[in-house]
Design an enzyme around this catalytic site. Structure first.
Site, mmCIF file in Angstrom:
data_model
loop_
_atom_site.group_PDB
_atom_site.id
_atom_site.type_symbol
_atom_site.label_atom_id
_atom_site.label_comp_id
_atom_site.label_asym_id
_atom_site.label_seq_id
_atom_site.Cartn_x
_atom_site.Cartn_y
_atom_site.Cartn_z
ATOM 1 N N HIS A 8 -20.976 3.360 -9.468
ATOM 2 C CA HIS A 8 -20.301 3.015 -8.594
ATOM 3 C C HIS A 8 -20.705 3.677 -7.552
ATOM 4 O O HIS A 8 -21.984 4.446 -6.912
ATOM 5 C CB HIS A 8 -18.428 3.456 -9.258
ATOM 6 C CG HIS A 8 -17.686 2.325 -10.249
ATOM 7 N ND1 HIS A 8 -17.367 3.521 -11.168
ATOM 8 C CD2 HIS A 8 -18.570 1.818 -10.704
ATOM 9 C CE1 HIS A 8 -16.787 2.533 -11.940
ATOM 10 N NE2 HIS A 8 -17.931 1.754 -11.758
ATOM 11 N N LYS A 12 -24.112 6.015 -6.738
ATOM 12 C CA LYS A 12 -25.332 5.817 -5.957
ATOM 13 C C LYS A 12 -26.635 6.796 -5.518
ATOM 14 O O LYS A 12 -27.476 6.870 -6.109
ATOM 15 C CB LYS A 12 -24.934 4.453 -5.132
ATOM 16 C CG LYS A 12 -25.025 3.619 -6.061
ATOM 17 C CD LYS A 12 -24.832 2.705 -5.375
ATOM 18 C CE LYS A 12 -23.976 0.879 -5.580
ATOM 19 N NZ LYS A 12 -23.701 0.725 -6.967
ATOM 20 N N THR A 36 -28.042 -2.491 -11.988
ATOM 21 C CA THR A 36 -26.964 -4.296 -11.161
ATOM 22 C C THR A 36 -27.370 -3.914 -9.937
ATOM 23 O O THR A 36 -28.537 -3.267 -9.767
ATOM 24 C CB THR A 36 -25.446 -3.514 -11.471
ATOM 25 O OG1 THR A 36 -25.468 -2.068 -11.202
ATOM 26 C CG2 THR A 36 -24.421 -3.900 -12.767
ATOM 27 N N THR A 38 -26.920 -3.738 -6.635
ATOM 28 C CA THR A 38 -27.163 -3.036 -6.043
ATOM 29 C C THR A 38 -27.918 -0.998 -5.717
ATOM 30 O O THR A 38 -28.121 -1.046 -5.415
ATOM 31 C CB THR A 38 -24.993 -2.402 -5.221
ATOM 32 O OG1 THR A 38 -25.322 -3.554 -4.868
ATOM 33 C CG2 THR A 38 -25.473 -1.329 -3.939
ATOM 34 N N GLY A 56 -22.632 -6.077 -9.465
ATOM 35 C CA GLY A 56 -21.337 -5.029 -10.042
ATOM 36 C C GLY A 56 -20.298 -6.698 -10.355
ATOM 37 O O GLY A 56 -20.050 -7.382 -10.837
ATOM 38 N N ASP A 61 -22.456 -6.048 -14.689
ATOM 39 C CA ASP A 61 -21.826 -5.418 -15.804
ATOM 40 C C ASP A 61 -21.795 -6.190 -17.280
ATOM 41 O O ASP A 61 -22.615 -6.274 -17.910
ATOM 42 C CB ASP A 61 -20.690 -4.939 -15.242
ATOM 43 C CG ASP A 61 -20.599 -4.524 -14.235
ATOM 44 O OD1 ASP A 61 -21.899 -3.526 -13.843
ATOM 45 O OD2 ASP A 61 -19.868 -4.145 -13.428
ATOM 46 N N ASP A 81 -17.018 5.867 -11.122
ATOM 47 C CA ASP A 81 -16.045 6.419 -10.617
ATOM 48 C C ASP A 81 -15.147 6.475 -11.587
ATOM 49 O O ASP A 81 -14.510 6.186 -10.492
ATOM 50 C CB ASP A 81 -16.637 6.111 -9.198
ATOM 51 C CG ASP A 81 -15.239 7.552 -7.890
ATOM 52 O OD1 ASP A 81 -14.674 8.118 -8.495
ATOM 53 O OD2 ASP A 81 -15.114 6.296 -7.328
ATOM 54 N N HIS A 88 -13.771 -5.335 -10.847
ATOM 55 C CA HIS A 88 -14.409 -5.083 -11.312
ATOM 56 C C HIS A 88 -14.274 -4.694 -12.484
ATOM 57 O O HIS A 88 -15.304 -4.815 -13.764
ATOM 58 C CB HIS A 88 -15.668 -5.913 -11.300
ATOM 59 C CG HIS A 88 -16.750 -4.385 -11.660
ATOM 60 N ND1 HIS A 88 -16.379 -3.892 -9.649
ATOM 61 C CD2 HIS A 88 -17.566 -3.912 -11.958
ATOM 62 C CE1 HIS A 88 -17.243 -2.865 -10.113
ATOM 63 N NE2 HIS A 88 -17.788 -3.255 -11.197
ATOM 64 N N ASP A 91 -14.958 -5.910 -16.508
ATOM 65 C CA ASP A 91 -16.241 -6.060 -17.513
ATOM 66 C C ASP A 91 -16.694 -4.919 -17.134
ATOM 67 O O ASP A 91 -17.226 -4.396 -18.333
ATOM 68 C CB ASP A 91 -16.843 -6.914 -15.712
ATOM 69 C CG ASP A 91 -16.939 -7.629 -15.526
ATOM 70 O OD1 ASP A 91 -16.485 -8.767 -16.884
ATOM 71 O OD2 ASP A 91 -16.989 -8.517 -14.459
ATOM 72 N N ARG A 97 -17.398 -1.390 -23.836
ATOM 73 C CA ARG A 97 -16.413 -1.209 -25.398
ATOM 74 C C ARG A 97 -17.866 -2.322 -26.332
ATOM 75 O O ARG A 97 -18.043 -1.348 -27.141
ATOM 76 C CB ARG A 97 -15.394 -2.122 -25.076
ATOM 77 C CG ARG A 97 -14.986 -2.787 -26.609
ATOM 78 C CD ARG A 97 -13.721 -3.619 -26.535
ATOM 79 N NE ARG A 97 -14.705 -5.426 -26.239
ATOM 80 C CZ ARG A 97 -15.197 -6.145 -26.943
ATOM 81 N NH1 ARG A 97 -15.405 -6.103 -28.156
ATOM 82 N NH2 ARG A 97 -15.311 -7.031 -26.519
#
Length: 125
Positions: A8, A12, A36, A38, A56, A61, A81, A88, A91, A97
């Site tokens: 997040h 980063k 992802t 960024t 993301g 994601d 975070d 998102h 996602d 999961r």
């Protein structure tokens, strides 16, 4: 081995530092990084090689989750975070999961990621 890295926004810099701290391991084990968009850009700007997915919120994601389901991702390092709101989040939850469903190691913070990488070092001898 392919490791997915996601972070997040507020995490980063921590992710880039973590990857740079473990550069020798990544190279010696011939580990491929997928990220992802960024997060991948930040890692590339630090001079490291990474395959970038979408950002993301734009499906990155989900792209990583798809590769995970196909058996192409062996570990996920996701510096989350937990105090922020993320558009998102669905996602993010799906990716976590699917790590559980497919028994793929998932580290969501620096301490867990460090333990994972230490185990990779130990396994390499």
């Amino acid at each position: 081995m392919t490791i997915a890295i996601v972070a997040h926004d507020g995490k980063k810099p921590e992710m880039v530092g973590f990857i740079k701290d473990h550069l020798d391991l990544l190279k010696s084990q011939k580990i491929t990084l997928v990220a992802t968009g960024t997060t991948g850009t930040h890692v590339q700007n630090a001079g490291l090689e990474v395959t970038r997915m979408e950002s993301g919120p734009y499906g990155g994601d989900a792209q990583i989750a798809s590769r995970l389901v196909e058996g192409e991702i062996n570990m996920v390092i996701f510096f989350r975070d937990p105090l922020g709101k993320h558009p998102h989040e669905v996602d993010v939850n799906m990716l976590m999961r699917l790590c559980d469903v497919h028994n793929v190691p998932l580290a969501t913070n620096l301490a867990a990621a460090t333990l994972f990488f230490d185990s990779l070092k130990d396994a390499a001898g």
